[in-house]
Each structure stands twice: as C-alpha cells, then as structure tokens.
Design an enzyme around this catalytic site. Sequence first.
Site, PDB file in Angstrom:
ATOM      1  N   ARG A   1      26.817  64.028  15.953  1.00  0.00           N
ATOM      2  CA  ARG A   1      27.970  63.252  15.104  1.00  0.00           C
ATOM      3  C   ARG A   1      29.149  64.308  14.963  1.00  0.00           C
ATOM      4  NH1 ARG A   1      25.556  60.947  10.509  1.00  0.00           N
ATOM      5  NH2 ARG A   1      25.297  58.674  10.739  1.00  0.00           N
TER       6      ARG A   1
ATOM      7  N   LYS B   1      40.782  67.508  25.171  1.00  0.00           N
ATOM      8  CA  LYS B   1      40.148  65.810  26.163  1.00  0.00           C
ATOM      9  C   LYS B   1      38.682  65.794  26.492  1.00  0.00           C
ATOM     10  CE  LYS B   1      44.621  63.707  27.313  1.00  0.00           C
ATOM     11  NZ  LYS B   1      45.514  63.925  28.450  1.00  0.00           N
TER      12      LYS B   1
ATOM     13  N   GLU C   1      48.571  72.792  39.988  1.00  0.00           N
ATOM     14  CA  GLU C   1      48.390  72.511  37.958  1.00  0.00           C
ATOM     15  C   GLU C   1      49.409  73.564  37.640  1.00  0.00           C
ATOM     16  OE1 GLU C   1      48.109  69.661  36.796  1.00  0.00           O
ATOM     17  OE2 GLU C   1      45.869  69.129  38.121  1.00  0.00           O
TER      18      GLU C   1
ATOM     19  N   LYS D   1      49.978  75.038  28.073  1.00  0.00           N
ATOM     20  CA  LYS D   1      49.675  73.960  27.872  1.00  0.00           C
ATOM     21  C   LYS D   1      49.054  74.204  26.068  1.00  0.00           C
ATOM     22  CE  LYS D   1      46.420  70.669  28.664  1.00  0.00           C
ATOM     23  NZ  LYS D   1      45.348  70.791  29.326  1.00  0.00           N
TER      24      LYS D   1
ATOM     25  N   GLU E   1      48.340  63.626  22.193  1.00  0.00           N
ATOM     26  CA  GLU E   1      49.407  62.320  23.390  1.00  0.00           C
ATOM     27  C   GLU E   1      50.225  61.180  22.333  1.00  0.00           C
ATOM     28  OE1 GLU E   1      47.944  62.418  26.548  1.00  0.00           O
ATOM     29  OE2 GLU E   1      49.293  61.255  27.221  1.00  0.00           O
TER      30      GLU E   1
ATOM     31  N   ARG F   1      52.806  65.447  25.365  1.00  0.00           N
ATOM     32  CA  ARG F   1      52.085  65.865  25.889  1.00  0.00           C
ATOM     33  C   ARG F   1      52.050  65.184  27.245  1.00  0.00           C
ATOM     34  NH1 ARG F   1      45.677  66.724  24.262  1.00  0.00           N
ATOM     35  NH2 ARG F   1      44.940  67.767  26.312  1.00  0.00           N
TER      36      ARG F   1
ATOM     37  N   ASN G   1      52.107  65.131  32.596  1.00  0.00           N
ATOM     38  CA  ASN G   1      51.603  64.000  33.313  1.00  0.00           C
ATOM     39  C   ASN G   1      52.448  64.447  34.713  1.00  0.00           C
ATOM     40  OD1 ASN G   1      49.687  63.467  32.428  1.00  0.00           O
ATOM     41  ND2 ASN G   1      50.276  61.892  31.179  1.00  0.00           N
TER      42      ASN G   1
ATOM     43  N   HIS H   1      51.090  63.286  38.276  1.00  0.00           N
ATOM     44  CA  HIS H   1      50.387  62.487  38.034  1.00  0.00           C
ATOM     45  C   HIS H   1      49.787  61.031  38.087  1.00  0.00           C
ATOM     46  CE1 HIS H   1      48.745  66.660  36.505  1.00  0.00           C
ATOM     47  NE2 HIS H   1      47.815  65.934  36.770  1.00  0.00           N
TER      48      HIS H   1
ATOM     49  N   HIS I   1      47.916  59.567  40.406  1.00  0.00           N
ATOM     50  CA  HIS I   1      46.392  59.374  40.296  1.00  0.00           C
ATOM     51  C   HIS I   1      46.099  57.389  40.563  1.00  0.00           C
ATOM     52  CE1 HIS I   1      46.025  60.669  35.778  1.00  0.00           C
ATOM     53  NE2 HIS I   1      45.363  61.448  37.011  1.00  0.00           N
TER      54      HIS I   1
ATOM     55  N   HIS J   1      41.764  66.268  42.665  1.00  0.00           N
ATOM     56  CA  HIS J   1      42.934  65.776  41.898  1.00  0.00           C
ATOM     57  C   HIS J   1      43.690  66.251  42.444  1.00  0.00           C
ATOM     58  CE1 HIS J   1      44.621  64.411  38.374  1.00  0.00           C
ATOM     59  NE2 HIS J   1      44.590  66.494  37.804  1.00  0.00           N
TER      60      HIS J   1
HETATM   61  N1  LIG Z   1      39.852  67.737  30.402  1.00  0.00           N
HETATM   62  C1  LIG Z   1      41.113  67.669  30.416  1.00  0.00           C
HETATM   63  O1  LIG Z   1      42.024  67.930  29.956  1.00  0.00           O
HETATM   64  C2  LIG Z   1      41.464  67.930  31.966  1.00  0.00           C
HETATM   65  C3  LIG Z   1      42.917  67.979  32.680  1.00  0.00           C
HETATM   66  C4  LIG Z   1      41.961  68.064  34.319  1.00  0.00           C
HETATM   67  C5  LIG Z   1      41.375  67.919  35.336  1.00  0.00           C
HETATM   68  N2  LIG Z   1      40.130  67.404  33.820  1.00  0.00           N
HETATM   69  C6  LIG Z   1      38.983  66.914  34.889  1.00  0.00           C
HETATM   70  O2  LIG Z   1      38.251  68.345  35.467  1.00  0.00           O
HETATM   71  C7  LIG Z   1      37.537  68.297  36.642  1.00  0.00           C
HETATM   72  C8  LIG Z   1      37.893  68.903  37.577  1.00  0.00           C
HETATM   73  O3  LIG Z   1      37.710  70.156  37.201  1.00  0.00           O
HETATM   74  P1  LIG Z   1      37.211  70.863  38.445  1.00  0.00           P
HETATM   75  O4  LIG Z   1      38.760  70.929  39.421  1.00  0.00           O
HETATM   76  O5  LIG Z   1      37.336  72.766  38.184  1.00  0.00           O
HETATM   77  O6  LIG Z   1      36.335  71.116  39.748  1.00  0.00           O
HETATM   78  P2  LIG Z   1      34.691  70.724  39.524  1.00  0.00           P
HETATM   79  O7  LIG Z   1      34.325  71.194  38.079  1.00  0.00           O
HETATM   80  O8  LIG Z   1      34.180  70.177  39.967  1.00  0.00           O
HETATM   81  O9  LIG Z   1      34.285  72.206  39.811  1.00  0.00           O
HETATM   82  C9  LIG Z   1      34.684  72.501  41.367  1.00  0.00           C
HETATM   83  C10 LIG Z   1      33.387  72.509  41.985  1.00  0.00           C
HETATM   84  O10 LIG Z   1      33.627  74.488  42.157  1.00  0.00           O
HETATM   85  C11 LIG Z   1      32.801  74.490  41.842  1.00  0.00           C
HETATM   86  N3  LIG Z   1      32.588  76.155  40.926  1.00  0.00           N
HETATM   87  C12 LIG Z   1      32.828  76.228  39.589  1.00  0.00           C
HETATM   88  N4  LIG Z   1      33.446  77.142  39.317  1.00  0.00           N
HETATM   89  C13 LIG Z   1      33.045  78.029  40.903  1.00  0.00           C
HETATM   90  C14 LIG Z   1      33.345  80.143  41.460  1.00  0.00           C
HETATM   91  N5  LIG Z   1      33.147  80.301  39.995  1.00  0.00           N
HETATM   92  N6  LIG Z   1      32.104  79.588  42.199  1.00  0.00           N
HETATM   93  C15 LIG Z   1      32.144  79.393  43.079  1.00  0.00           C
HETATM   94  N7  LIG Z   1      32.433  77.257  43.021  1.00  0.00           N
HETATM   95  C16 LIG Z   1      32.161  77.108  41.804  1.00  0.00           C
HETATM   96  C17 LIG Z   1      31.547  73.309  41.339  1.00  0.00           C
HETATM   97  O11 LIG Z   1      30.720  73.557  40.693  1.00  0.00           O
HETATM   98  C18 LIG Z   1      32.588  72.557  41.826  1.00  0.00           C
HETATM   99  O12 LIG Z   1      31.259  71.737  43.386  1.00  0.00           O
HETATM  100  C19 LIG Z   1      37.911  65.920  36.678  1.00  0.00           C
HETATM  101  O13 LIG Z   1      36.327  65.756  36.358  1.00  0.00           O
HETATM  102  C20 LIG Z   1      39.048  66.107  35.988  1.00  0.00           C
HETATM  103  O14 LIG Z   1      38.808  64.853  35.268  1.00  0.00           O
HETATM  104  C21 LIG Z   1      40.202  67.310  32.849  1.00  0.00           C
END
Ligand SMILES: NC(=O)c1ccc[n+]([C@@H]2O[C@H](COP(=O)([O-])OP(=O)(O)OC[C@H]3O[C@@H](n4cnc5c(N)ncnc54)[C@H](O)[C@@H]3O)[C@@H](O)[C@H]2O)c1
Length: 387
Positions: free
Chosen positions: A122, A144, A186, A251, A261, A266, A270, A273, A277, A290
């Site tokens: 939990r 999130k 971003e 943020k 949101e 918030r 987007n 987005h 999306h 993304h």
């Molecule tokens: N929770 C939220 O508010 C929120 C906001 C935006 C995106 N997201 C989510 O985030 C995800 C995308 O995140 P991301 O873009 O970080 O992608 P990711 O987590 O897949 O990382 C991208 C790649 O970089 C590699 N990597 C990470 N750090 C590294 C480093 N320091 N050196 C070398 N390689 C490294 C990872 O292994 C991966 O292959 C999506 O699933 C998206 O939905 C969430």
Amino acid sequence: LRELWVELGERRYAICIGRGLLVRAADLLSPFLNPSSSLLVVSNPAVAELYAGAVESSLAAAGYKYGLALVPDGEEAKTLSVLAGLYDRAFEAGLDRRSAVLALGGGVVGDVAGFLAATYMRGVTYAQLPTTLLAQVDSSVGGKVAVNLPHGKNLVGAFYQPRLVVVDLNTLATLPAREWRCGLAEVVKYGVIWDEGLFELLESQVGLLARYAAPCLPEAGSPAPGLAARSLDSGTVSLLEEIVWCCCRIKAEVVARDEREEEGLRMILNFGHTVGHAVEALTGYTAFRHGEAVAIGMAAEGRLAVAMGMWPPQELARLERLLSAFSLPTRLPPELSPDAVLEAMHRDKKAVGGTLTVVLPRRLGEVTVVRDVPEERVKEVLEESRS
Ligand SMILES: NC(=O)c1ccc[n+]([C@@H]2O[C@H](COP(=O)([O-])OP(=O)(O)OC[C@H]3O[C@@H](n4cnc5c(N)ncnc54)[C@H](O)[C@@H]3O)[C@@H](O)[C@H]2O)c1
C-alpha cells in the site's frame, strides 16, 4: 549542489541538482531511509552498468541493506508482467512497509519503480535518481507513475510523489545523442510555456547544446563512459545545471498548484503533446521517441496558434529554428493523413467529451488552454505540416 522544493504541504520534497551526487546518495537520502529496513534499487542493465556501482557503494558504506532489481531497457519495462517481477524482487529483498525504492534510470525506470513504490504494501517511500535529460527535467518530478496496457500508454498508474529527487548531472555524459534530443525537446517546451528567458538561453547556447544532440554521436546502447564524458566540461555542466534548474522550478510550481491535473494548470505541460501523442500512437511507438513526437507536435500546434491569429509568426519561426538546430523533426511524416491524426487526437486520454482541447502559445513564455478548437482549422494546419 542546488536545491529547490516541490511545495506540497507535508508531502513537500526537494530536488537536488549537482555533479557527482550519486556517490552521495546514502547521505542525501538518510533522512528518509530507515536503517533497519531493506532498500530496493530499480534500474535497467545499461544504466546499472554505468551508475549502480556508485549508488550501491554509497549505500553499503552507510550500512544500508539493499537489493538491485533490473528491468528490461526501453518501454517494454512498463508492463504489468515486469511489475509483477518487481513485486517478487521486493519481497525477496525483504522490503517492508518502512522500506524505500530508489529509481535509478530514465523515465521508464522512474515510472515503473514509482508505481511499484505506490502499490507495494500500500505504498512505500521512494526517491528518483534520474539519469536522462528528459527524466531530470520532467518525469522524475510530479509523482505521475504508471505502466502501459496493450490498449495504450500509462493506463494503469497513480499520483504518488517521491520523497526526494537527486539529479546528478554527470550522468548526462554518457547519454546517447537521440536521448539528448528528446530531453531538449521538453526543455524547449518549458521555454515556450513559461520562461522566455530559458528560451533565449537555449538560443544563445544552441551551438554548444546541439553538439550533444547531433546524430553523428552514438545513437543507442550505452556508449563507453569516456566517450561523451570527455566533452562535458565544467562550462557545459554549469549551463546544464541552469537549464535543469529552470525546468524543475517550472515543473515544481505547476505541480504544487495543480498536483492532480484538476485545475487545468498542469495541462499546459501538454503543449506539443496532443499532436505528439497522436503521432506516436499512429506510428506504433516505434518511429519516433516521445521527445521527437513532441517536437513535431509543438511545431504543428504552434502553426495552429499562428493560423488562429494568436501567436506572432516570427516566434513560431524561432521555435522551428531551435528545434531544427537540435536535430529534432518539425514536420509530420507524409504518410500520416490529417484525418487519422485528428481522430487519434480525439482518442487521446486527455480529450474531454469529444471536443478538442489544445495548449496554444500566445507569446514565448505564455500559453493558453484552448477548448473547442475548430476541427477544419486543425486539419488545414496538419495538412500544411506534412513534409
Ligand atoms: N511520469 C511522468 O511525468 C513522465 C513524463 C514524461 C515522460 N514519462 C515517461 O518517460 C519514459 C521516457 O523516458 P526517457 O526518455 O528517459 O527514456 P528511457 O527511460 O527509456 O531512457 C532512454 C534510454 O537511455 C538509456 N539511459 C538512461 N540514462 C542513461 C545514461 N545516463 N547514459 C546512457 N544511457 C542512458 C536507457 O537505458 C534507455 O535506453 C516514457 O515511458 C514516458 O511515458 C513520464
């Protein structure tokens, strides 16, 4: 070390930004860790190889018991079956209700480890140790957390805030170029929605930043740490510190004012987005990452704002120039028909009651949420936006 706070009353938490913070993880986290309960560090193989050692030695030196759980690299990690494996690992590692989860990696690791923390027994404490630019400026802050279903992204999740976010800028030294591009998309977004000064800073430092995003650098996998690390000099790190700080401040403020949101604020996050999306969904989440889809989306939504007479075309031109300088796409792939994009925009889970709601710029640093955007106008702009 620079620190800022996400002001959420008794759930307020700090974001620490600096160099070499992973080796100080135990020290920074000690106020939230229970010395007699085990911890679980969640990461993926690529990131763990580079950075888990620093975190583990810090925890070990401080006498904490911990386990390491690895999830697959990439979006495949955000599934219910990977999550089920994590619950097993948490149990095996002896986690109890006073334990903590540490998410070490990009947004994927942060989202799945955060959801594990939100639901295991939990809810247990967790901290974000983001290692991609995107995670440092966006996903690690705001609580999130989610996994995907076959029906769509982030369909099972929660709002669950971390106790601390530790941004170690040194980790960016090994980031592949494509991930730089996605993070920079971003960052550009924050400039447009909130902070003209940040946008101008990006414009003035475009050459330096573009070097990291240029496609000639390694695209995938984990490059040898020495490779990019050589070029992260202290001037660059100071610039990155300023950029990450600006983004996190925005943020943090948006989340503090509209955590779930509900107030509409918030939603400004987007920008880009709604179209982004749709592009991701229509291309099966494979053609674009993304951030790339968001870049296409920001340019398209920017064109819509200009077409609706809301935004000066010179500012749109500046946005397009900046995105292109970061090697980000700004046009829709020609095979995507405007009708299909429009339909996908309606299917987006943020569409409310059948009407199209889009975040549109008024001037650099200010956007408005526009409801009931005329579909014909959107279609025209989408048509113009195809390359
Ligand atoms: N929770 C939220 O508010 C929120 C906001 C935006 C995106 N997201 C989510 O985030 C995800 C995308 O995140 P991301 O873009 O970080 O992608 P990711 O987590 O897949 O990382 C991208 C790649 O970089 C590699 N990597 C990470 N750090 C590294 C480093 N320091 N050196 C070398 N390689 C490294 C990872 O292994 C991966 O292959 C999506 O699933 C998206 O939905 C969430």
